[in-house]
Design a protein around this motif. Structure first.
Motif, PDB file in Angstrom:
ATOM      1  N   PRO A 196      15.159 -14.787  13.143  1.00 19.22           N
ATOM      2  CA  PRO A 196      15.454 -13.435  13.639  1.00 19.22           C
ATOM      3  C   PRO A 196      15.830 -12.466  12.519  1.00 19.22           C
ATOM      4  CG  PRO A 196      16.659 -15.099  14.913  1.00 19.22           C
ATOM      5  CD  PRO A 196      16.015 -15.817  13.775  1.00 19.22           C
ATOM      6  N   SER A 224      14.170  -8.879  11.725  1.00 20.01           N
ATOM      7  CA  SER A 224      14.939  -7.632  11.697  1.00 20.01           C
ATOM      8  C   SER A 224      14.807  -6.916  10.351  1.00 20.01           C
ATOM      9  CB  SER A 224      16.403  -7.866  12.074  1.00 20.01           C
ATOM     10  OG  SER A 224      17.006  -8.658  11.103  1.00 20.01           O
ATOM     11  N   SER A 233       7.615 -19.336  20.932  1.00 23.58           N
ATOM     12  CA  SER A 233       8.928 -19.023  20.348  1.00 23.58           C
ATOM     13  C   SER A 233       8.825 -17.815  19.421  1.00 23.58           C
ATOM     14  CB  SER A 233       9.560 -20.225  19.653  1.00 23.58           C
ATOM     15  OG  SER A 233       8.604 -21.006  19.044  1.00 23.58           O
ATOM     16  N   HIS A 241       8.738 -14.752  21.638  1.00 18.14           N
ATOM     17  CA  HIS A 241      10.080 -14.466  22.172  1.00 18.14           C
ATOM     18  C   HIS A 241      10.876 -13.635  21.155  1.00 18.14           C
ATOM     19  CE1 HIS A 241      13.654 -15.194  24.560  1.00 18.14           C
ATOM     20  NE2 HIS A 241      14.281 -15.574  23.463  1.00 18.14           N
ATOM     21  N   GLY A 242      10.879 -14.078  19.894  1.00 15.53           N
ATOM     22  CA  GLY A 242      11.628 -13.369  18.855  1.00 15.53           C
ATOM     23  C   GLY A 242      11.058 -11.991  18.563  1.00 15.53           C
ATOM     24  N   ILE A 256       9.308 -10.047  20.609  1.00 17.28           N
ATOM     25  CA  ILE A 256       9.610  -9.148  21.742  1.00 17.28           C
ATOM     26  C   ILE A 256      11.063  -8.672  21.649  1.00 17.28           C
ATOM     27  CG2 ILE A 256       9.951  -9.055  24.248  1.00 17.28           C
ATOM     28  CD1 ILE A 256       7.531 -10.949  24.524  1.00 17.28           C
ATOM     29  N   ASN A 257      11.989  -9.613  21.444  1.00 21.76           N
ATOM     30  CA  ASN A 257      13.414  -9.242  21.388  1.00 21.76           C
ATOM     31  C   ASN A 257      13.674  -8.235  20.273  1.00 21.76           C
ATOM     32  OD1 ASN A 257      14.133 -10.795  23.521  1.00 21.76           O
ATOM     33  ND2 ASN A 257      14.926 -12.502  22.300  1.00 21.76           N
ATOM     34  N   THR A 258      13.082  -8.487  19.115  1.00 22.79           N
ATOM     35  CA  THR A 258      13.349  -7.597  17.972  1.00 22.79           C
ATOM     36  C   THR A 258      12.706  -6.232  18.199  1.00 22.79           C
ATOM     37  OG1 THR A 258      13.317  -9.562  16.580  1.00 22.79           O
ATOM     38  CG2 THR A 258      13.305  -7.446  15.448  1.00 22.79           C
ATOM     39  N   GLN A 306      12.120  -4.807  21.049  1.00 21.58           N
ATOM     40  CA  GLN A 306      12.894  -4.084  22.065  1.00 21.58           C
ATOM     41  C   GLN A 306      14.217  -3.583  21.476  1.00 21.58           C
ATOM     42  OE1 GLN A 306      12.801  -6.843  25.403  1.00 21.58           O
ATOM     43  NE2 GLN A 306      10.959  -5.867  26.217  1.00 21.58           N
ATOM     44  N   ALA A 307      14.836  -4.399  20.628  1.00 14.30           N
ATOM     45  CA  ALA A 307      16.116  -4.002  20.038  1.00 14.30           C
ATOM     46  C   ALA A 307      15.968  -2.757  19.166  1.00 14.30           C
ATOM     47  CB  ALA A 307      16.685  -5.158  19.206  1.00 14.30           C
ATOM     48  N   SER A 337       7.536  -8.860  29.511  1.00  8.94           N
ATOM     49  CA  SER A 337       8.200  -7.894  28.627  1.00  8.94           C
ATOM     50  C   SER A 337       7.870  -6.474  29.081  1.00  8.94           C
ATOM     51  CB  SER A 337       7.733  -8.092  27.180  1.00  8.94           C
ATOM     52  OG  SER A 337       6.476  -7.461  26.979  1.00  8.94           O
TER      53      SER A 337
END
Ligand SMILES: NC(=O)c1ccc[n+]([C@@H]2O[C@H](COP(=O)([O-])OP(=O)(O)OC[C@H]3O[C@@H](n4cnc5c(N)ncnc54)[C@H](OP(=O)(O)O)[C@@H]3O)[C@@H](O)[C@H]2O)c1
Length: 214
Positions: A56, A60, A83, A86-87, A89-91, A93-94, A147
Motif C-alpha cells: 500500500p 500511495s 489482491s 483491492h489495493g 481501488i482503495n488507493t 478512492q482514497a 467499486s
C-alpha cells in the motif's frame, strides 16, 4: 499541466508498448517498478516509483497526483490480480482518482457475453489449464463491479509483441479475433483515457487486420 498516468506492469510484454504509446502521445508517466535499477528507458516524462503493487505504501507514492491508472500487471503463482486490484481501488478512492483501465484475458466471463465457439473453447482451455489464475482474474472483475471507479476491463486474446498495426475491433459480447498486436492494444488503452464508451464495461479487443509498419 500535462496529464499524468500511473502505469503498473510497464516492463511487461504488453506494458512496454503501452509506455511507448503514452510517451508518443505526450503523456507524463509514473511507473511502478519492482527493480528500477534494471530499467533502461530514461525519459524526462517518466518518473520511476520503486515498489511492489501489493504494498500500500508503494501505491500511495504512485497514485496521488496522477489523472488515471493503467495496469498491464502480470502474475506468477499464486496469482495476485484480485489482491492488487483491492489495493489499487482503495488507493484510488482514497486519493480521489476515478479512471482505471486494466487488461485481462478473454476467458473472463461477464453478463451479456455471447462467445463464439472458438472463444468458448479457448476460455475452457484456459480455465482448465490455469484454474487458480482464471478464478483470481474473475474475482478481479467482481471487485471492479463493486467499486465506484470508472473502470474498463479490457479482455484480450493472445498478445503478439509487434509494431505491426492495422485495424482492431472492440466488442462487448465476443472476441473479434484470436490475436492482438501489442501496438494495437496500446493504442486502444491510451484512447480510453479520453473515451467514456467502455466505462464500467469489459470489452474484448483484438486485431482484425495486421499490416507491418516495418
Ligand atoms: N501475453 C499474452 O499473450 C496475454 C494474453 C491474454 C491476456 N494477458 C494478460 O495481460 C496481462 C499482462 O500480460 P503480459 O504478458 O504483458 O505480462 P508480463 O509480460 O508477465 O508482465 C508482467 C508485468 O507485471 C509486473 N509485475 C508482476 N508482479 C508485480 C508486482 N508484484 N508488483 C509490481 N509489478 C509486478 C512485471 O514487472 P517486473 O518487471 O518487476 O517483473 C511486469 O511489468 C496479464 O493479466 C495477462 O494474463 C496476456
Amino acid at each position: 499541466m500535462k496529464t499524468a498516468i500511473a502505469v503498473i506492469g510497464g516492463t511487461g510484454k504488453a506494458g512496454q508498448y503501452l509506455v511507448n504509446q503514452l510517451l508518443l502521445q505526450g503523456f507524463h508517466l509514473r511507473l511502478l517498478l519492482r527493480n528500477p535499477d534494471k530499467y533502461h528507458l530514461h525519459h524526462p516524462a517518466i518518473q520511476l516509483i520503486k515498489g511492489d503493487v501489493l504494498d500500500p505504501m508503494a501505491l500511495s507514492q504512485l497514485i496521488p497526483g496522477c489523472d488515471a491508472v493503467i495496469s498491464t500487471l502480470g502474475s506468477g503463482h499464486p496469482p495476485i490480480f484480485s489482491s492488487a486490484t483491492h489495493g489499487i481501488i482503495n488507493t484510488m478512492q482514497a486519493y480521489g482518482l476515478q479512471r482505471y483501465i486494466v487488461i485481462t484475458g478473454l476467458s473472463i466471463d461477464v453478463p451479456g457475453d455471447d462467445k463464439s465457439e472458438w472463444c468458448r473453447q479457448a476460455s475452457t482451455y484456459m480455465r482448465n489449464s490455469f484454474p487458480d489464475i482464471i478464478a483470481d482474474k474473475q474475482r478481479e472483475y467482481a471487485l471492479l463491479t463493486q467499486s465506484t471507479l470508472d473502470w474498463t476491463l479490457v479482455r484480450i486474446p493472445l498478445l503478439e509483441q509487434t509494431t505491426s498495426t492495422g485495424a482492431y475491433q472492440a466488442n462487448l459480447h465476443d472476441c473479434p479475433a484470436p490475436r492482438i498486436s501489442a501496438t494495437d492494444l496500446a493504442v486502444f488503452l491510451v484512447s480510453q483515457l479520453r473515451d467514456g464508451t467502455y466505462i464500467r464495461k469489459a470489452p474484448f479487443v483484438a486485431s482484425v487486420v495486421v499490416s507491418s509498419l516495418l
